[in-house]
Write an enzyme that holds these catalytic residues in place. Structure first.
Site: not given
Length: 396
Positions: A188, A272, A353
């Site tokens: 992330d 992502e 996170d």
């Protein structure tokens, strides 16, 4: 397993005055030929005609015979031909809807570079001689080339800070697929921490630009007071460029270390699919996002995964990784950016996170296993929930 990888090895070099003058002339001629060919193709485009590379090559031959452009004969013809090939590639990308229409090169802003193929240089006994030059380049060999390998293409460039570089494209037989492993990690990206892994590890954001922000602001103020085009203005602009180059070098070195470690330790890496181009439109976060260099991180991760036989999976940007409980799968209604720790209704306490990285890993494993999507449950009824997923596999 050995893969055939073309790899560029970039070095700094210190040209003599004659070499610097010759390369500067070559840069100017390359830019001139590129712009003239682009103008010719644009005019033909308005007449609904298409001009090919062979036609622009014939134009170059005719231009060299004119009195106004006779100076094009003073430099090597190979970089000029390569400029036409680059323009052809730019048009191919435009027609393939992969890029915008090609733009003209600027004398002040465009990158100064020239590309030489094997017919225009000689590499022997660690010495590189370019066409139209009597002496070899004085290269600073920071690392050796692969043993027994000769470069197929050489690109010479000069950056805004005045540094000279030579990039040699070679086959690197030393790149091999790493032994397969079961390790997988969700990654992330963030600003408080550059990266947060599904293992709970947090990688500190170095904030390279912030470290030199005061020096950069001071140099830019001095540049603003100089007369444009003056010798002092050029010196001040080069000093600003040196600070920018130092920031970029540190950032690139840090990203190389991080991505190499992640690729070596993990077989599957889930990230992502962020749209950084749109995210930097936020005035408050644009500087911090640009300094984090998420796009450069992803690019490095993908090509190194391809080199070493790893898999990178990109989960769609709309997947609610932060609002989804990694323990029970319940989707929260809201999750403001200032909320860094939260507790789900099931009683699970989450670091925002770390929870996002764990959800990305779970989504990536689902894609790798069956290509299916994941439908999280909302805590409030009536809402539509779905996750789009995009897989980016790099096979040799």
């Amino acid at each position: 397993m050995t893969t055939h990888v073309k790899r560029a090895f970039k070095y700094r070099f210190c040209p003599t005055d004659a070499q610097a003058a010759e390369l500067s002339r070559t840069f100017g001629c390359v830019r001139k030929v590129y712009n003239m060919a682009l103008a010719a193709r644009t005019e033909a485009w308005t007449r609904q005609e298409r001009v090919s590379y062979n036609q622009t090559s014939a134009m170059l031959t005719a231009w060299k015979k004119t009195g106004e452009l006779a100076y094009l004969n003073e430099v090597s013809s190979v970089p000029l031909q390569q400029a036409l090939r680059h323009l052809q590639t730019a048009f191919a990308n435009f027609f393939g809807k992969r890029a915008k229409y090609p733009r003209f090169k600027s004398r002040k802003k465009s990158r100064k570079s020239a590309e030489y193929t094997t017919s225009a240089f000689r590499f022997r006994d660690g010495e590189l001689r370019l066409a139209k030059m009597s002496e070899p380049l004085r290269i600073v060999w920071s690392r050796p080339l692969p043993e027994g390998v000769n470069p197929s293409t050489v690109t010479v460039s000069q950056d805004a800070a005045g540094r000279w570089f030579v990039s040699m494209l070679c086959d690197d037989p030393g790149i091999r697929h790493l032994p397969a492993t079961d390790a997988a990690v969700g990654i992330d990206a963030g600003l408080d921490h550059l990266l947060t892994l599904s293992t709970g590890e947090k990688i500190t954001n170095p904030r390279h630009e912030r470290r030199d922000r005061a020096a950069l602001a001071k140099a830019q103020r001095r540049l603003a007071k100089k007369e444009k085009g003056s010798a002092n203005g050029i010196k001040a602009r080069r000093k600003v460029a040196r600070i920018h180059a130092r920031i970029a070098d540190r950032r690139r070195d840090s990203l190389h270390q991080i991505t190499t470690r992640l690729v070596r330790e993990n077989q599957t890496l889930v990230i992502e699919d962020l749209t950084v181009r749109n995210m930097v439109k936020n005035r408050k976060l644009a500087r911090a996002i640009s300094d984090a260099a998420w796009s450069e991180f992803r690019s490095m991760l993908e090509y190194k995964a391809q080199w070493y036989g790893r898999v990178v999976i990109a989960v769609d940007r709309w997947f609610p990784s932060s609002k989804l409980c990694s323990a029970c799968g319940i989707l929260q209604n809201e999750m403001p950016l200032n909320v860094r720790m939260w507790t789900c209704d099931c009683g699970a306490a989450h670091d925002r996170d770390v929870n996002a990285a764990q959800n990305l890993l779970a989504a990536g494993r689902a894609v790798a296993a069956c290509g299916a999507g994941v439908r999280p449950q909302r805590s409030s009824p009536g809402g539509q929930s779905a996750m789009k997923q995009e897989v980016s596999r790099r096979e040799p």
